[in-house]
Design an enzyme around this catalytic site. Structure first.
Site, short mmCIF file in Angstrom:
data_model
loop_
_atom_site.label_atom_id
_atom_site.label_comp_id
_atom_site.label_asym_id
_atom_site.label_seq_id
_atom_site.Cartn_x
_atom_site.Cartn_y
_atom_site.Cartn_z
N THR A 71 -1.10 3.40 -4.90
CA THR A 71 0.34 3.58 -5.09
C THR A 71 0.66 4.15 -6.46
O THR A 71 -0.24 4.45 -7.26
CB THR A 71 1.08 2.25 -4.82
OG1 THR A 71 2.47 2.52 -4.69
CG2 THR A 71 0.85 1.24 -5.93
N VAL A 111 0.84 -1.19 0.00
CA VAL A 111 0.00 0.00 0.00
C VAL A 111 0.88 1.25 0.00
O VAL A 111 1.85 1.33 0.75
CB VAL A 111 -0.96 -0.01 1.21
CG1 VAL A 111 -0.23 -0.01 2.54
CG2 VAL A 111 -1.94 1.16 1.13
N SER A 112 0.56 2.19 -0.88
CA SER A 112 1.23 3.49 -0.94
C SER A 112 2.74 3.30 -1.15
O SER A 112 3.15 2.70 -2.14
CB SER A 112 0.90 4.28 0.33
OG SER A 112 1.25 5.63 0.20
N TRP A 113 3.58 3.78 -0.22
CA TRP A 113 5.03 3.57 -0.32
C TRP A 113 5.34 2.08 -0.48
O TRP A 113 6.20 1.68 -1.26
CB TRP A 113 5.69 4.13 0.95
CG TRP A 113 7.19 4.08 1.00
CD1 TRP A 113 8.06 5.07 0.68
CD2 TRP A 113 8.00 2.97 1.44
NE1 TRP A 113 9.36 4.66 0.87
CE2 TRP A 113 9.35 3.37 1.34
CE3 TRP A 113 7.71 1.68 1.89
CZ2 TRP A 113 10.40 2.53 1.69
CZ3 TRP A 113 8.75 0.84 2.24
CH2 TRP A 113 10.08 1.28 2.13
#
Length: 286
Positions: A131, A105-107
């Site tokens: 992301t 998730v994301s980073w």
């Protein structure tokens, strides 16, 4: 409500010259499904995404605190996506896992992309949540970015409560308020060095040149109200990864995984449980 960490075996693992606080769910239980290796968002501790592990009880789940986040000790030297993917592969070997479904998730979605590219033999399917392909991304709301960089979001619940909608969007849904409060209660601040090294890890990194060579079936999940990672980034990933599909969540912000938990889990389960289209095509051709 049950603690999402219930059932997790939490240990401090020495891998790749680092000490990582690691949580494993159900890895010792027989299952018809591969376990999930999960890469978390920047600064986030295991507890932040533990509800997802609890919501997929039929699968094993493995997650760790990045150096300097949660309860993993501070990193002594900086790291990059290559060294951290290698470290994660060492961790899989420690648990005797030779194939997993990779998720981030994301980073952590960027880390998941890099891991799948660097270790294709260990990766079956890839799930990318909220992301981007790295530095070549379409940026989000500047107000969200400045508040995201403010360390008070980890240590000051009032700051987090006040700015949650700007940071994460998607808080108008039924039950979202409870999910928000629950999420804030699970956060533990990273150390200043841990947070800085995590930021440095992805500086200059982009998956774009490699994505056309990504052979893994990939699910891209994006919130349509994401203030930090606009949905256009998911469309770029979808255009660049050959065997991918994009699913967006109406009203979903950056944390739609929590505010839209039921829909998110259903989408993940449907994707991971679907027949292997590549293998089926090869079998049909033979």
């Amino acid at each position: 409500m049950a603690n999402a960490m219930d059932g997790a075996v939490v240990t401090m693992e020495q891998v790749g010259g680092r000490t990582l606080r690691t949580a494993a769910w159900r890895l010792d239980m027989p299952s018809d499904h591969l376990p999930i290796l999960f890469f978390n968002g920047i600064g986030a501790n295991i507890e932040a995404v533990a509800p997802l592990a609890a919501a997929l009880p039929e699968r094993g789940f493995l997650m760790f605190d990045m150096p300097g986040t949660g309860e993993s000790p501070d990193p002594l030297i900086p790291y990059n996506p290559f060294t951290m993917s290698w470290t994660a592969a060492q961790l899989l070997a420690r648990y005797g896992l030779n194939e997993v479904d990779v998720m981030g998730v994301s980073w952590g979605g960027a880390m998941a992309q890099h891991f799948a590219l660097q270790h294709p033999g260990l990766t079956r399917r890839l799930t990318l949540i909220a992301t981007t392909p790295g530095m070549v991304m379409v940026p989000g709301n500047p107000a969200a970015f400045t508040k995201m960089a403010d360390p008070r979001r980890y240590i000051d619940p009032e700051f987090m409560n006040e700015h949650f909608a700007t940071l994460y969007g998607g808080v108008d849904k039924d039950g979202a308020e409870h999910q928000k409060d629950s999420h804030i209660g699970r956060l533990k601040p990273p150390s200043p060095r841990g947070y800085m090294y995590q930021l440095m890890c992805m500086m200059g990194w982009s998956s774009l040149p490699a994505l056309p060579f990504m052979k893994k079936e990939t699910l891209i999940m994006m919130g349509e109200d994401d203030q930090i990672v606009p949905v256009i980034n998911g469309k770029i990933l979808k255009a660049m990864i050959p065997n991918s599909r994009l699913q967006t969540f109406a009203g979903g912000g950056h944390l739609f995984l929590l505010t839209h938990a039921d829909e998110s889990v259903a989408a993940i389960r449907e994707f991971l449980d679907a027949p292997d289209t590549v293998k089926e095509a090869k079998r049909a051709a033979a």
